[in-house]
Write an enzyme that holds these catalytic residues in place. Structure first.
Site, short mmCIF file in Angstrom:
data_model
loop_
_atom_site.label_atom_id
_atom_site.label_comp_id
_atom_site.label_asym_id
_atom_site.label_seq_id
_atom_site.Cartn_x
_atom_site.Cartn_y
_atom_site.Cartn_z
N HIS A 1 0.99 -1.14 -0.05
CA HIS A 1 -0.02 0.00 0.15
C HIS A 1 0.88 1.25 -0.09
CE1 HIS A 1 -3.04 2.88 1.08
NE2 HIS A 1 -3.85 2.12 0.86
N ARG B 1 -6.31 10.60 -0.65
CA ARG B 1 -5.73 11.08 -1.95
C ARG B 1 -7.05 11.33 -2.62
NH1 ARG B 1 -2.61 6.59 -3.72
NH2 ARG B 1 -3.04 5.49 -1.75
#
Lengths: 255, 556
Positions: free
Chosen positions: B326, B346
């Site tokens: 990740h 994000r």
């Protein structure tokens, strides 16, 4: 590692340069590096977890821990995987505590508050002592969501209890002997399935898929070789990040 | 730990470039996406492409396959039991369907199997629900908005994210069944985040062309897991849960059909025999193997147990040569090291910036590219931010989200992470987070079909333990989807299989004897024992004092 006593508040160095503090695991003293979490410090001391350890990320509720500090009457709580050790801390983990849970059929019940009252009459044994909220490692106002349930405001109770990780510490402390987290779970499911409006677009899409609307389009994609597929992939029209929810693409062939 | 002074100084650099970056975001001006050629180049920095990190496996159905040493180590290992000592003439439990694993895949499988009339046992290593499912934060993908999205686009995104290597039939099933899985959760009272009229809120994830990431604040996995666990508890008459009792071997019969499993009570160290007409493997992933010494976001129990025991019983493995890192795991504060910071940050507008406060990659690239870009920025370009622990990281500029969507958004949309950082004295609505790639997901796993079936009759697969759906790289939001879609399929089909099965035959562990023999023939001399069950975090100073020469019971 030295086993000589340290007086409260005094920390010292190991040979590897780590500063040590003393903690008392269920009353037994260990010296562990400062700045470790309770979980890592117990592993440092040599414990190997079976219970009392789960996600190690503060979200599964397996490692509820209560502790006291010297000369302080307060009960403190924390998740072992999230709470940093303090010198002189006396701690024990409570990875399990018996709790009353009522079975119910979500399909068979309505959204009336009485559905929950019937299953959990002990709700009305709340004396508003607020010990539950004080002991919550997630800072949830447990007493307030119980009050909301008693008032029949399930949406409010859902919102207030939403961060619950079901560690059960509230249940340990409850004067009314209720299992708050199980009650909240039932309430949240009633809210989600019977009070909050259902998503009509979701149902519509499921129905559309059942008619076989996309079967051929996807079958065509499956039949493509990698190069063809790459081409189609690269030509995808991107929904802009800041676009409103009702944004529509120019190409509607595959909708 | 709040940020020390030296990091506070570096945060000022981020603050300096922030207004300009916020303005850009508002105008939808983004760092260009990588072309397919650029993608190839940057992947050199991905840990999967480190040849010295892997070796060929010498035994079993996928002999010759090159995968991570840590995975080969558990596959080239002995059983925890001596098959000769197990008395298979009686069973401690008998059931229609045995589900191994009590996470999201296992629990949804149990519910569907029960609905088919099956008696079910869930055997789980820790508590029911202690699983990576619980830790999934960002969301769950499904094309539910017919005016802009369809399974067609979802299919393309999944394939592109997986580098077009995915098994098409599995992807087809995943995307076609996706909306129904969401509907199923809604019916069970899962509280997805919605607009007032009931329309589901959706966001982008890395590699998606449409906003189809559904979520429940930032604890989507918790909300899904606690909902289906609650439902399983409502059906405790038919669904029995045996906790702290992992399966350590499958049991077959003389015809080679899967007929149960051997459970190990970790607390009493006893073994128990479960006889079952069908078995569903839903043990999840393997982050706790710490491949290439990476930190991990995974649950304490993620040790590849299901892969080990099914492989021994003849089920092949695929796509295990790729592991998902990740892009955004916590590097500092140290207490939170490895913890996942959801991609939703994000998706909601937070930039990734280097020590100079500069962006270097689009925030919505697929995970492997995003992770590789971060590693490159730190390792090759030297633009990483030094943490007090000696490690490097990149800033994830969360305060941008409040700047874009209003003060209080970070606290409201990311309550879990807001509280986590608050405990360390960091307000992530005002200060950025220091992140680095962290071991997150096992892209590959056991070979299986879109019916859940495997090469071993009677054994079904669901969830992270299976390989092929996500190809060489999984996109965000497709794992929560995977566990629900394939959990439900495996549950239904296993129950049907159980119903049609009359003869259980004679139980045997011969496959374990054969595997031991194969190890010996391949010249593998080892005292390794698998499944590992739990990672060993005992430190050397403790081990030095653990002098017991011979354990009477089994290894913990």
């Amino acid at each position: 590692m030295s086993t000589t006593d340290t007086t409260k508040g005094e920390s010292k160095e190991t040979t590897s340069g780590k500063e040590l503090v003393s903690i008392f695991v269920m009353g037994k003293k260990y010296e562990v590096p400062k700045n470790l979490t309770i979980m890592k410090s117990m592993e440092y001391a040599g414990y190997k977890y079976i219970r009392g350890c789960g996600c190690r990320g503060g979200i599964c509720g397996a490692c509820g821990t209560v502790y006291r500090k010297p000369g302080d009457y307060h009960i403190y709580v924390g998740l072992a995987c999230q709470t940093v050790v303090e010198d002189g801390m006396y701690l024990t983990q409570l990875p399990f505590f018996p709790a009353n849970r009522a079975a119910y059929s979500l399909e068979a019940i309505g959204s009336e508050p009485e559905e929950v009252y019937k299953k959990y009459p002990e709700l009305f044994r709340c004396v508003a002592c607020n010990a539950c909220s004080k002991v919550c490692p997630m800072d949830i106002s447990v007493m307030d969501y119980i009050a909301a349930i008693k008032q029949g405001d399930f949406e409010k109770a859902t919102e207030l209890s939403f961060d619950c990780i079901q560690c059960g510490l509230c249940t340990v402390r409850c004067m009314g002997e209720m299992s708050q987290y199980h009650i909240a779970q039932m309430v949240r499911r009633i809210t989600g399935s019977k009070i909050t409006p259902q998503a009509s677009h979701l149902k519509a899409m499921v129905d559309k898929i059942k008619t076989g609307k996309y079967t051929k389009a996807i079958k065509d994609l499956k039949g493509m070789n990698e190069d063809q597929l790459r081409k189609v992939y690269q030509q995808r029209e991107m929904e802009p990040t800041e676009a409103p929810d009702d944004w529509k693409p120019a190409d509607v062939t595959y909708l | 730990m709040p940020y020390p002074q030296e990091l506070k100084e570096l945060i000022k650099v981020v603050e300096k470039t922030r207004p300009e970056r916020v303005a850009k975001k508002k105008k939808n001006e983004e760092v260009p996406f990588l072309s397919l050629e650029e993608r190839k180049k940057i992947l050199d920095y991905h840990p999967d492409f480190k040849e010295e990190g892997r070796r060929e496996i010498k035994v079993g159905p996928s002999k010759g396959y090159r995968i991570a040493h840590e995975m080969v180590d558990v596959l080239e290992a002995n059983s925890r039991v001596n098959p000769d000592l197990v008395d298979l003439s009686h069973a401690d439990y008998e059931t229609d369907v045995l589900v191994i694993g009590g996470g999201g895949a296992g629990t949804s499988a149990a519910l569907l199997a029960q609905e088919q009339g099956a008696k079910v046992i869930i055997a789980t290593k820790l508590r029911h629900g202690d699983a990576n499912t619980m830790m999934a934060e960002g969301g769950i993908q499904a094309a539910t908005k017919g005016w802009k999205d369809s399974p067609y686009y979802h299919y393309l995104d999944v394939m592109g994210g997986g580098h077009f290597k995915n098994i098409p039939d599995l992807v087809d099933t995943l995307v076609t069944e996706a909306p129904d899985a969401i509907l199923w959760m809604e019916k069970h009272g899962c509280n997805f985040s919605k607009f007032q009229d009931g329309t589901l809120k959706t966001l982008h994830g890395g590699g998606t062309c449409r906003k189809r990431m559904h979520f429940a604040a930032d604890i989507t996995g918790v909300e899904i897991m606690r909902t289906i666990r609650d439902e399983a508890r409502n059906r405790s008459q038919d669904i029995r849960v045996i906790e702290f009792s992992p399966a350590v071997e499958l049991i077959l019969n003389e015809k080679g059909e899967c007929s149960g499993a051997l459970l190990y009570n970790m607390e009493t160290e006893e073994y128990f025999i479960v006889k079952a007409k069908a078995v569903i493997m839903a043990t999840g992933g393997s982050g706790r193997l710490h491949i290439q010494n990476f930190m991990t976001t995974n649950h304490y129990g993620a040790t590849a147990d299901g892969i080990v025991i099914a492989y021994r019983a003849g089920v092949g493995i695929s796509f295990l040569h790729t592991v998902q890192y990740h892009p955004t795991g916590v590097v500092f504060p140290e207490q939170a090291e490895g913890i996942l910071i959801t991609e939703k940050f994000r998706g909601s507008g937070a930039n990734l910036v280097n020590i100079d406060g500069q962006q270097f990659v689009n925030e919505r690239e697929p995970r492997d590219l995003e992770a590789a870009a971060i590693i490159k920025e730190c390792v090759e370009k030297g633009k990483g931010v030094p943490a007090p622990t000696g490690k490097f990281g990149i800033w994830l500029d969360s305060p941008m989200i409040d700047a874009l969507s209003g003060t209080g958004t970070v606290e409201k949309e990311f309550p879990g992470k807001f509280i986590l950082y608050k405990r360390f004295g960091i307000d992530i609505s005002k200060e950025p987070m220091l992140i680095y790639p962290t071991l997150h997901y096992q892209n590959g796993g056991l070979e299986f079909k879109n019916t859940g079936e495997t090469a071993l009759p009677g054994l079904f697969v669901a969830g992270e333990v299976g390989g092929g759906i996500h190809g060489e790289n999984r996109l965000m939001g497709n794992s929560l989807l995977d566990i629900l879609v394939f959990g439900r399929i495996a549950g239904k089909n296993a129950a049907d299989y159980a119903k049609s099965r009359s003869d259980m035959g004679k139980l045997t562990l011969d496959h374990v004897r054969t595997y031991h023999k194969n190890l010996e023939e391949a010249g593998i001399e080892t005292d390794r024992v698998a499944p590992m069950l739990l990672p060993d975090y005992t430190l050397p100073h403790v081990k030095e004092r653990q002098l017991t020469a011979c354990y009477v019971g089994t290894l913990r």
